[in-house]
Scaffold this motif. Sequence first.
Motif, PDB file in Angstrom:
ATOM      1  N   ASP A   1       0.818  -1.215   0.000  1.00 13.39           N
ATOM      2  CA  ASP A   1       0.000   0.000   0.000  1.00 13.39           C
ATOM      3  C   ASP A   1       0.852   1.265   0.000  1.00 13.39           C
ATOM      4  O   ASP A   1       0.325   2.368  -0.195  1.00 13.39           O
ATOM      5  N   ASN A   2       2.139   1.127   0.242  1.00 10.81           N
ATOM      6  CA  ASN A   2       3.020   2.296   0.316  1.00 10.81           C
ATOM      7  C   ASN A   2       3.920   2.441  -0.909  1.00 10.81           C
ATOM      8  O   ASN A   2       4.778   3.319  -0.938  1.00 10.81           O
ATOM      9  N   ILE A   3       3.747   1.602  -1.882  1.00 12.97           N
ATOM     10  CA  ILE A   3       4.603   1.618  -3.073  1.00 12.97           C
ATOM     11  C   ILE A   3       3.744   1.883  -4.308  1.00 12.97           C
ATOM     12  O   ILE A   3       2.693   1.250  -4.486  1.00 12.97           O
ATOM     13  N   PHE A   4       4.204   2.801  -5.112  1.00  9.44           N
ATOM     14  CA  PHE A   4       3.523   3.113  -6.350  1.00  9.44           C
ATOM     15  C   PHE A   4       4.444   2.763  -7.517  1.00  9.44           C
ATOM     16  O   PHE A   4       5.634   3.128  -7.523  1.00  9.44           O
ATOM     17  N   ILE A   5       3.919   2.075  -8.480  1.00  6.92           N
ATOM     18  CA  ILE A   5       4.673   1.723  -9.680  1.00  6.92           C
ATOM     19  C   ILE A   5       4.434   2.816 -10.721  1.00  6.92           C
ATOM     20  O   ILE A   5       3.290   3.114 -11.068  1.00  6.92           O
ATOM     21  N   THR A   6       5.487   3.395 -11.182  1.00  6.05           N
ATOM     22  CA  THR A   6       5.355   4.496 -12.134  1.00  6.05           C
ATOM     23  C   THR A   6       6.384   4.324 -13.236  1.00  6.05           C
ATOM     24  O   THR A   6       7.078   3.307 -13.325  1.00  6.05           O
ATOM     25  N   SER A   7       6.509   5.342 -14.079  1.00  5.63           N
ATOM     26  CA  SER A   7       7.457   5.307 -15.192  1.00  5.63           C
ATOM     27  C   SER A   7       8.280   6.584 -15.174  1.00  5.63           C
ATOM     28  O   SER A   7       7.941   7.560 -14.504  1.00  5.63           O
ATOM     29  N   LEU A   8       9.377   6.581 -15.941  1.00  2.28           N
ATOM     30  CA  LEU A   8      10.230   7.761 -16.009  1.00  2.28           C
ATOM     31  C   LEU A   8       9.471   8.942 -16.615  1.00  2.28           C
ATOM     32  O   LEU A   8       9.629  10.085 -16.177  1.00  2.28           O
ATOM     33  N   ASP A   9       8.631   8.671 -17.602  1.00  2.00           N
ATOM     34  CA  ASP A   9       7.827   9.742 -18.207  1.00  2.00           C
ATOM     35  C   ASP A   9       6.910  10.383 -17.182  1.00  2.00           C
ATOM     36  O   ASP A   9       6.750  11.610 -17.151  1.00  2.00           O
ATOM     37  N   LYS A  10       6.290   9.566 -16.346  1.00  2.00           N
ATOM     38  CA  LYS A  10       5.373  10.093 -15.337  1.00  2.00           C
ATOM     39  C   LYS A  10       6.102  10.988 -14.339  1.00  2.00           C
ATOM     40  O   LYS A  10       5.630  12.072 -13.986  1.00  2.00           O
ATOM     41  N   ILE A  11       7.257  10.560 -13.884  1.00  3.96           N
ATOM     42  CA  ILE A  11       8.019  11.358 -12.924  1.00  3.96           C
ATOM     43  C   ILE A  11       8.511  12.647 -13.577  1.00  3.96           C
ATOM     44  O   ILE A  11       8.445  13.730 -12.988  1.00  3.96           O
ATOM     45  N   TYR A  12       8.997  12.518 -14.794  1.00  5.86           N
ATOM     46  CA  TYR A  12       9.511  13.675 -15.525  1.00  5.86           C
ATOM     47  C   TYR A  12       8.406  14.702 -15.758  1.00  5.86           C
ATOM     48  O   TYR A  12       8.581  15.902 -15.518  1.00  5.86           O
ATOM     49  N   ASN A  13       7.255  14.236 -16.221  1.00  9.87           N
ATOM     50  CA  ASN A  13       6.141  15.154 -16.483  1.00  9.87           C
ATOM     51  C   ASN A  13       5.577  15.742 -15.196  1.00  9.87           C
ATOM     52  O   ASN A  13       5.178  16.910 -15.165  1.00  9.87           O
ATOM     53  N   TRP A  14       5.522  14.947 -14.145  1.00  6.66           N
ATOM     54  CA  TRP A  14       5.022  15.447 -12.855  1.00  6.66           C
ATOM     55  C   TRP A  14       5.884  16.589 -12.342  1.00  6.66           C
ATOM     56  O   TRP A  14       5.376  17.590 -11.832  1.00  6.66           O
ATOM     57  N   SER A  15       7.196  16.468 -12.465  1.00  3.42           N
ATOM     58  CA  SER A  15       8.090  17.507 -11.966  1.00  3.42           C
ATOM     59  C   SER A  15       7.979  18.782 -12.796  1.00  3.42           C
ATOM     60  O   SER A  15       8.055  19.887 -12.242  1.00  3.42           O
ATOM     61  N   ARG A  16       7.769  18.656 -14.108  1.00  2.18           N
ATOM     62  CA  ARG A  16       7.692  19.850 -14.955  1.00  2.18           C
ATOM     63  C   ARG A  16       6.335  20.549 -14.833  1.00  2.18           C
ATOM     64  O   ARG A  16       6.253  21.766 -14.792  1.00  2.18           O
ATOM     65  N   ARG A  17       5.282  19.769 -14.774  1.00  2.00           N
ATOM     66  CA  ARG A  17       3.942  20.358 -14.740  1.00  2.00           C
ATOM     67  C   ARG A  17       3.696  21.150 -13.462  1.00  2.00           C
ATOM     68  O   ARG A  17       2.886  22.071 -13.436  1.00  2.00           O
ATOM     69  N   ASN A  18       4.389  20.796 -12.403  1.00  6.66           N
ATOM     70  CA  ASN A  18       4.199  21.463 -11.126  1.00  6.66           C
ATOM     71  C   ASN A  18       5.276  22.504 -10.823  1.00  6.66           C
ATOM     72  O   ASN A  18       5.374  22.972  -9.680  1.00  6.66           O
ATOM     73  N   SER A  19       6.076  22.849 -11.804  1.00  7.73           N
ATOM     74  CA  SER A  19       7.092  23.883 -11.602  1.00  7.73           C
ATOM     75  C   SER A  19       7.217  24.758 -12.845  1.00  7.73           C
ATOM     76  O   SER A  19       8.322  25.069 -13.283  1.00  7.73           O
ATOM     77  N   LEU A  20       6.078  25.128 -13.432  1.00 11.96           N
ATOM     78  CA  LEU A  20       6.086  26.006 -14.607  1.00 11.96           C
ATOM     79  C   LEU A  20       6.382  27.439 -14.167  1.00 11.96           C
ATOM     80  O   LEU A  20       5.753  27.954 -13.252  1.00 11.96           O
ATOM     81  N   TRP A  21       7.318  28.072 -14.833  1.00 10.67           N
ATOM     82  CA  TRP A  21       7.704  29.449 -14.508  1.00 10.67           C
ATOM     83  C   TRP A  21       7.332  30.359 -15.668  1.00 10.67           C
ATOM     84  O   TRP A  21       8.036  30.409 -16.681  1.00 10.67           O
ATOM     85  N   PRO A  22       6.227  31.102 -15.556  1.00 12.88           N
ATOM     86  CA  PRO A  22       5.850  32.025 -16.636  1.00 12.88           C
ATOM     87  C   PRO A  22       6.799  33.217 -16.695  1.00 12.88           C
ATOM     88  O   PRO A  22       7.438  33.593 -15.708  1.00 12.88           O
ATOM     89  N   MET A  23       6.880  33.802 -17.886  1.00  8.53           N
ATOM     90  CA  MET A  23       7.697  35.001 -18.046  1.00  8.53           C
ATOM     91  C   MET A  23       6.853  36.223 -17.731  1.00  8.53           C
ATOM     92  O   MET A  23       5.724  36.351 -18.205  1.00  8.53           O
ATOM     93  N   GLY A  24       7.392  37.108 -16.948  1.00  6.69           N
ATOM     94  CA  GLY A  24       6.631  38.264 -16.474  1.00  6.69           C
ATOM     95  C   GLY A  24       6.639  39.423 -17.436  1.00  6.69           C
ATOM     96  O   GLY A  24       7.425  40.362 -17.283  1.00  6.69           O
ATOM     97  N   PHE A  25       5.785  39.363 -18.430  1.00  4.74           N
ATOM     98  CA  PHE A  25       5.603  40.522 -19.310  1.00  4.74           C
ATOM     99  C   PHE A  25       4.169  40.518 -19.829  1.00  4.74           C
ATOM    100  O   PHE A  25       3.555  39.460 -19.986  1.00  4.74           O
ATOM    101  N   GLY A  26       3.630  41.693 -20.049  1.00  8.47           N
ATOM    102  CA  GLY A  26       2.272  41.816 -20.554  1.00  8.47           C
ATOM    103  C   GLY A  26       2.217  42.833 -21.670  1.00  8.47           C
ATOM    104  O   GLY A  26       3.051  43.739 -21.749  1.00  8.47           O
ATOM    105  N   LEU A  27       1.235  42.681 -22.543  1.00  7.50           N
ATOM    106  CA  LEU A  27       1.143  43.531 -23.726  1.00  7.50           C
ATOM    107  C   LEU A  27       0.012  44.548 -23.642  1.00  7.50           C
ATOM    108  O   LEU A  27       0.148  45.656 -24.144  1.00  7.50           O
ATOM    109  N   ALA A  28      -1.105  44.183 -23.032  1.00  7.98           N
ATOM    110  CA  ALA A  28      -2.260  45.099 -23.016  1.00  7.98           C
ATOM    111  C   ALA A  28      -3.135  44.757 -21.817  1.00  7.98           C
ATOM    112  O   ALA A  28      -2.649  44.260 -20.807  1.00  7.98           O
TER     113      ALA A  28
END
Length: 228
Positions: free
Chosen positions: A20-47
């Motif tokens: 119950d304490n072990i999750f089977i995952t893949s490298l893609d899942k870990i890679y995507n999880w880390s990127r999706r939760n650390s998106l850094w937008p660029m601070g600029f606006g046009l209008a």
Amino acid sequence: MTNGDEPLKSDVEIPEDVSDNIFITSLDKIYNWSRRNSLWPMGFGLACCAIEMICTAASRYDLARFGMEVFRASPRQADVMIVSGTVTKKMIPTIVRLYNQMPEPRYVLSMGACANGGGPFKEGYNVLDGVDKLLPVDVYVPGCPPTPQALIFGLITLQEKIDQQSILKVPWYRKNDPTDFVPIPVLGPDLLDLRQIDLIRENAQKQESEELAEKELTEQDPTLTPNT
């Protein structure tokens, strides 16, 4: 966890008391999880859409819940470009330059009617009818302007897109694929997209040949008037 519709299975036998304490995952899942939760937008606006983007990052809507609150002042530290507002032909060369300075993986979110297709200024001589004419847009957020909730929904949609990516297929990990470099358009009498330079030259030569033929025809018979 699952890989698409099929559950992932391990070749290693897992003891029942810790199953119950072990999750089977893949490298893609870990890679995507880390990127999706650390998106850094660029601070600029046009209008005016930029005001809604600023509200989204404020405490009332709390974009930090999704790991996206770190707006960066430098494109070299950002991976999401939020095009928030009217894109003019004078501004698009700078926007493309900023996009080229962002490291891979990078994403573009088009926010509002003006960025999506020109909005109420589409027929204006100085407005680009859609930033996707020059940049690869991943998510479109409609509205004039979109609400902060709509922008958050667009960012969540971007997260869902990232979840579907694979390290084996993404372009920035392919050795033989060209980089996603966009040539900076030239601003003159009108906006010149350097990716279409061959087509522009071909049309110019065709038009020049037609004008020359009409001129020769007029010289042979002065009663004829060239087409205008």
